[in-house]
Enzyme design. Structure first.
Site, mmCIF file in Angstrom:
data_model
loop_
_atom_site.group_PDB
_atom_site.id
_atom_site.type_symbol
_atom_site.label_atom_id
_atom_site.label_comp_id
_atom_site.label_asym_id
_atom_site.label_seq_id
_atom_site.Cartn_x
_atom_site.Cartn_y
_atom_site.Cartn_z
ATOM 1 N NE ARG A 160 7.973 -3.293 17.211
ATOM 2 C CZ ARG A 160 8.742 -2.385 16.613
ATOM 3 N NH1 ARG A 160 8.383 -1.867 15.467
ATOM 4 N NH2 ARG A 160 9.868 -1.995 17.169
ATOM 5 N N GLY A 212 0.846 -1.185 0.000
ATOM 6 C CA GLY A 212 0.000 0.000 0.000
ATOM 7 C C GLY A 212 0.879 1.231 0.000
ATOM 8 C CB ALA A 263 12.719 -2.751 12.869
ATOM 9 C CB THR A 264 14.400 -3.285 7.140
ATOM 10 O OG1 THR A 264 13.292 -2.504 6.678
ATOM 11 C CG2 THR A 264 14.035 -4.755 7.146
ATOM 12 C CB ALA A 304 3.607 6.863 2.337
ATOM 13 N NE ARG A 305 3.071 8.469 8.558
ATOM 14 C CZ ARG A 305 4.134 7.827 9.015
ATOM 15 N NH1 ARG A 305 4.208 6.525 8.925
ATOM 16 N NH2 ARG A 305 5.115 8.491 9.559
ATOM 17 C CB SER A 306 -1.872 2.922 3.014
ATOM 18 O OG SER A 306 -0.969 1.852 3.245
ATOM 19 C CG HIS A 315 6.494 1.851 12.975
ATOM 20 N ND1 HIS A 315 5.767 0.923 12.277
ATOM 21 C CD2 HIS A 315 6.533 2.953 12.204
ATOM 22 C CE1 HIS A 315 5.375 1.442 11.128
ATOM 23 N NE2 HIS A 315 5.822 2.679 11.059
ATOM 24 N NE ARG A 316 12.885 1.159 18.602
ATOM 25 C CZ ARG A 316 13.905 1.975 18.512
ATOM 26 N NH1 ARG A 316 13.897 3.153 19.123
ATOM 27 N NH2 ARG A 316 14.968 1.638 17.812
#
Length: 180
Positions: free
Chosen positions: A50, A6, A30-31, A8-10, A46-47
């Site tokens: 989770r 998708g 996490a890449t 960005a920010r989808s 993101h952290r």
């Protein structure tokens, strides 16, 4: 293997995470590499989202030590994200030279080899593996050479991953639509 794509920010990440609620253990790969404050804030966001019991591996190399045949079928692995993985490979392989002079055919071959390895790892791993990637081909043609080649390489790698995936989801405005 499940592929989530998708813009960005989808809502791709949240959709991917929602698929893992039944997993005994979740390993989050996490890449992203943090080069500035803005990226640090994105990673922190993101952290925070989770679950605390998920195990995070911050890396984009040596995925064969995480996505292994020894994993339990009750576990899940979430790789966030393939597009960043591709970026990391391009810049690692491209070196310190000017991207205007990179050999993009050779770089695409290197990226393709890594994606082929990732697919093979996913097929051998009994755990559910979810890959998140960006759909980068729905906008205008970028004005610079690096961005155009990146878009093309990422698009072809997404096609390769989608062909290999058991399920493919397109996320738009927070809504996931299963397309395969």
């Amino acid at each position: 293997m499940i592929l989530i794509t998708g813009g960005a920010r989808s809502g791709k990440s949240q959709h991917a995470e929602s698929l893992l609620h039944d997993a005994r253990e979740v390993i989050y790969i996490a890449t992203s590499q943090i080069y500035d404050d803005e990226m640090a804030q994105r990673v922190e966001h993101h952290r925070e989202r989770r679950p605390a019991h998920w195990h995070t591996e911050e890396r984009w190399q040596h995925l064969d030590t995480i996505i292994t045949p020894q994993r339990s079928a009750d576990d899940a692995i979430l790789l966030e994200c393939v597009t960043t993985l591709i970026t990391n490979i391009l810049f690692a392989e491209g070196g310190d030279g000017d991207p205007q002079h990179w050999d993009y055919d050779a770089l695409e071959k290197a990226v393709g080899n890594e994606i082929d390895t990732l697919i093979a790892l996913c097929r051998q791993c009994p755990a559910q593996v979810v890959l998140v990637t960006n759909e980068v081909g729905m906008g205008i043609v970028p004005e610079n050479r690096l961005a155009r080649h990146f878009r093309d390489i990422a698009g072809r790698m997404n096609q390769k991953l989608a062909q290999a995936a058991d399920d493919v989801w397109l996320v738009v405005s927070g809504l996931g639509v299963k397309i395969k």
